[in-house]
Design a protein around this motif. Structure first.
Motif, PDB file in Angstrom:
ATOM      1  N   VAL A 391       0.847  -1.116   0.096  1.00  0.00           N
ATOM      2  CA  VAL A 391       0.012  -0.134  -0.064  1.00  0.00           C
ATOM      3  C   VAL A 391       0.857   1.353   0.031  1.00  0.00           C
ATOM      4  O   VAL A 391       1.990   1.312   0.478  1.00  0.00           O
ATOM      5  CB  VAL A 391      -1.144  -0.024   1.073  1.00  0.00           C
ATOM      6  N   TYR A 392       0.393   2.417  -0.626  1.00  0.00           N
ATOM      7  CA  TYR A 392       0.920   3.557  -0.744  1.00  0.00           C
ATOM      8  C   TYR A 392       0.151   4.776  -0.219  1.00  0.00           C
ATOM      9  O   TYR A 392      -1.048   4.827  -0.542  1.00  0.00           O
ATOM     10  CB  TYR A 392       1.548   3.980  -2.121  1.00  0.00           C
ATOM     11  N   GLY A 393       0.771   5.544   0.774  1.00  0.00           N
ATOM     12  CA  GLY A 393       0.069   6.610   1.153  1.00  0.00           C
ATOM     13  C   GLY A 393       0.879   7.777   1.376  1.00  0.00           C
ATOM     14  O   GLY A 393       2.179   8.010   1.220  1.00  0.00           O
ATOM     15  N   LYS A 394       0.225   8.940   1.389  1.00  0.00           N
ATOM     16  CA  LYS A 394       1.010  10.471   1.651  1.00  0.00           C
ATOM     17  C   LYS A 394       2.109  10.394   2.829  1.00  0.00           C
ATOM     18  O   LYS A 394       2.977  11.187   2.988  1.00  0.00           O
ATOM     19  CB  LYS A 394       0.370  11.574   1.301  1.00  0.00           C
ATOM     20  N   ASN A 395       1.744   9.379   3.746  1.00  0.00           N
ATOM     21  CA  ASN A 395       2.499   9.407   5.067  1.00  0.00           C
ATOM     22  C   ASN A 395       2.139   8.032   5.608  1.00  0.00           C
ATOM     23  O   ASN A 395       1.363   7.348   5.307  1.00  0.00           O
ATOM     24  CB  ASN A 395       1.912  10.640   6.042  1.00  0.00           C
ATOM     25  N   ARG A 396       2.690   7.803   6.785  1.00  0.00           N
ATOM     26  CA  ARG A 396       2.623   6.474   7.325  1.00  0.00           C
ATOM     27  C   ARG A 396       1.241   6.216   8.003  1.00  0.00           C
ATOM     28  O   ARG A 396       0.649   5.192   7.887  1.00  0.00           O
ATOM     29  CB  ARG A 396       3.561   6.086   8.451  1.00  0.00           C
ATOM     30  N   ASP A 397       0.817   6.999   8.567  1.00  0.00           N
ATOM     31  CA  ASP A 397      -0.683   7.102   9.094  1.00  0.00           C
ATOM     32  C   ASP A 397      -1.741   6.507   7.887  1.00  0.00           C
ATOM     33  O   ASP A 397      -2.342   5.743   8.048  1.00  0.00           O
ATOM     34  CB  ASP A 397      -1.108   8.325   9.661  1.00  0.00           C
ATOM     35  N   GLU A 398      -1.644   7.339   6.744  1.00  0.00           N
ATOM     36  CA  GLU A 398      -2.572   6.993   5.569  1.00  0.00           C
ATOM     37  C   GLU A 398      -2.201   5.345   5.172  1.00  0.00           C
ATOM     38  O   GLU A 398      -3.088   4.770   4.991  1.00  0.00           O
ATOM     39  CB  GLU A 398      -2.528   7.850   4.738  1.00  0.00           C
ATOM     40  N   ALA A 399      -1.054   5.198   5.224  1.00  0.00           N
ATOM     41  CA  ALA A 399      -0.744   3.943   4.684  1.00  0.00           C
ATOM     42  C   ALA A 399      -1.047   2.651   5.421  1.00  0.00           C
ATOM     43  O   ALA A 399      -1.406   1.592   5.061  1.00  0.00           O
ATOM     44  CB  ALA A 399       0.815   3.792   4.529  1.00  0.00           C
TER      45      ALA A 399
END
Length: 447
Positions: A391-399
């Protein structure tokens, strides 16, 4: 560019390589054992050829059969993926002798860096920090005991030719050293037909940090930042993240320079990984180099936008790296979970069988690397990894939120899996805080 490449592997990595080749306009040849005749990689490749019965030594480790398959199909190169023959110097040399391009480093470099004791010696010579330990391979328990006493307990016994956690034992005092050394050495002989061991100081609760490198034939070496592989079970990685929450830019620069120095020191070519342990005081120590593509390479691809398989192929063809270090920009956050066919409630016993129902998660920033399909029979003969969920997110929390959602959507019926086990890890308060080390699973999940 190559017109045809043979993939000397199976499962999700074979599928991954086939797809990269297809995008590059390269034809592919799949090899398969008798039990893998209906596997996905055989169906996706342009050609498929049987190389032997189910047993690994008679098929995916059968060098002569794989070389013959390459010659018969007129493939120009072999991509070994990871595992099997990917770090086998004899196979790399056979390819060279048959004028087949081995997509990886030379046999000489595999020997130099693939052997842990030799790699440590090389790093010591060029000034890359290493953990205190034996300078030469050890074959007798008594020699190892003397070194253990000298560097102080705890120590870790490792196989020089090892990997995947095989041939490793942690020892805390003289009384248990001899027995553990002998057990580790026997395991090493069974797994690698090699009896050379080495001893090093065991760091308590470190992080496992590795740097992805790419190097071409013209002396250009770059790194793609770090992966935090601290979440492990029995020395096998379970979850990998990029970047690491504990690495700031100055430390990344310092560790990256050490990684590229290591590659320069042996005139390395192709993709490789320099692995470090990082202690609580942010001191880092070289532990080994993997002279191949890694299982966890997708997280580096997600945060840099660089396709590592395509880069491997380009480098092997003789092309110069187009990407310079200044062009490598780490953006966002990626996490990978390994989905295995195993039963966590029954000591992680492998769970082969038929896939009766399958639903793979999807959506923005979600990637699944797998060779699964509904109706597929998972053989009992090979590694239990079914898929990699990235998974990829703009930051760790989103990921983490995306990973939580994707794991909840991941359905594999017909066999036991570790999906719920992975879910319990990523929802643990310590993991959410980023407060993890290589003992996280045994300390917090097995309580």
């Amino acid at each position: 560019m190559f017109k045809k490449i043979l993939i000397a592997n199976r499962g999700e990595i074979a599928v991954r390589i086939i797809r990269a080749c297809r995008e590059m306009g390269i034809q592919t040849v799949a090899v398969y054992s008798e039990i893998d005749k209906e596997a996905l990689h055989t169906q996706l490749a342009d050609e498929a050829i049987c190389i032997g019965p189910a047993q690994v030594k008679s098929s995916y480790l059968n060098m002569e059969s794989i070389i013959n398959a390459t010659l018969v199909t007129k493939a120009e190169a072999i991509h070994p993926g990871f595992g099997f023959l990917s770090e086998n110097s004899k196979f790399a040399k056979m390819c060279q002798q048959c004028q087949i391009t081995f997509i990886g480093p030379s046999a000489e470099i595999i020997d130099k860096m693939g052997n842990k004791a030799e790699a440590r010696k090389t790093m010591l010579e060029v000034g890359v920090p290493i953990i205190p330990g034996s300078k030469e391979p050890i074959t007798k328990a008594e020699e190892g005991l003397d070194i253990a006493k000298e560097i102080g307990y705890p120590v870790i016994i490792k196989a020089s030719a090892g990997g995947g956690g095989k041939g490793m034992r942690i020892v805390y005092d003289d009384a248990e050293f001899i027995n553990n050394f002998n057990m580790a050495q026997n395991e090493t002989m069974n797994a690698f037909n090699d009896n050379e061991m080495y001893i090093e100081k065991y760091l308590v609760n470190p992080r496992h940090i590795e740097f992805q490198i790419l190097a071409d034939e013209y002396g250009n070496v770059i790194h793609l930042g770090e992966r935090d592989c601290s979440i492990q079970r029995r020395h096998q990685k379970l979850i990998e993240e990029s970047p690491s929450v504990v690495i700031d830019e100055p430390l990344r620069k310092k560790m990256g320079e050490a990684a590229t120095l290591a590659a320069h020191a042996v005139k390395y070519t192709n993709a490789g990984t320099i692995e470090f342990l990082l202690d609580k005081d942010k001191n880092f120590y070289f532990i080994e180099m993997n002279t191949r593509i890694q299982v966890e390479h997708p997280v580096s691809e997600m945060v840099t936008g660089i396709d590592l398989i395509k880069e491997q192929i380009n480098i092997a063809y003789g092309n110069e790296l187009k990407v310079k270090q200044k062009d490598v920009i780490i953006s966002g956050y990626a996490i990978e979970c390994r989905i295995n066919a195993e039963d966590p409630e029954n000591n992680f016993r492998p769970s082969p069988g038929r896939i009766e129902n399958l639903h793979l998660p999807g959506g923005n920033g979600i990637r699944v690397d797998s060779a699964l399909f509904c109706g597929y029979n998972i053989p009992p003969t090979y590694d239990s990894m079914l898929a990699k969920l990235i998974v990829y997110g703009k930051n760790r929390d989103e990921a983490i939120k995306k990973l939580r959602s994707a794991l909840g959507e991941f359905v594999v019926q017909g066999v036991k899996t570790n999906i719920d086990f992975q879910y319990s890890i990523i929802n643990h308060p310590k993991f959410l805080e980023g407060d993890v080390d290589t003992h996280f699973v045994q300390e917090y999940i097995y309580k």
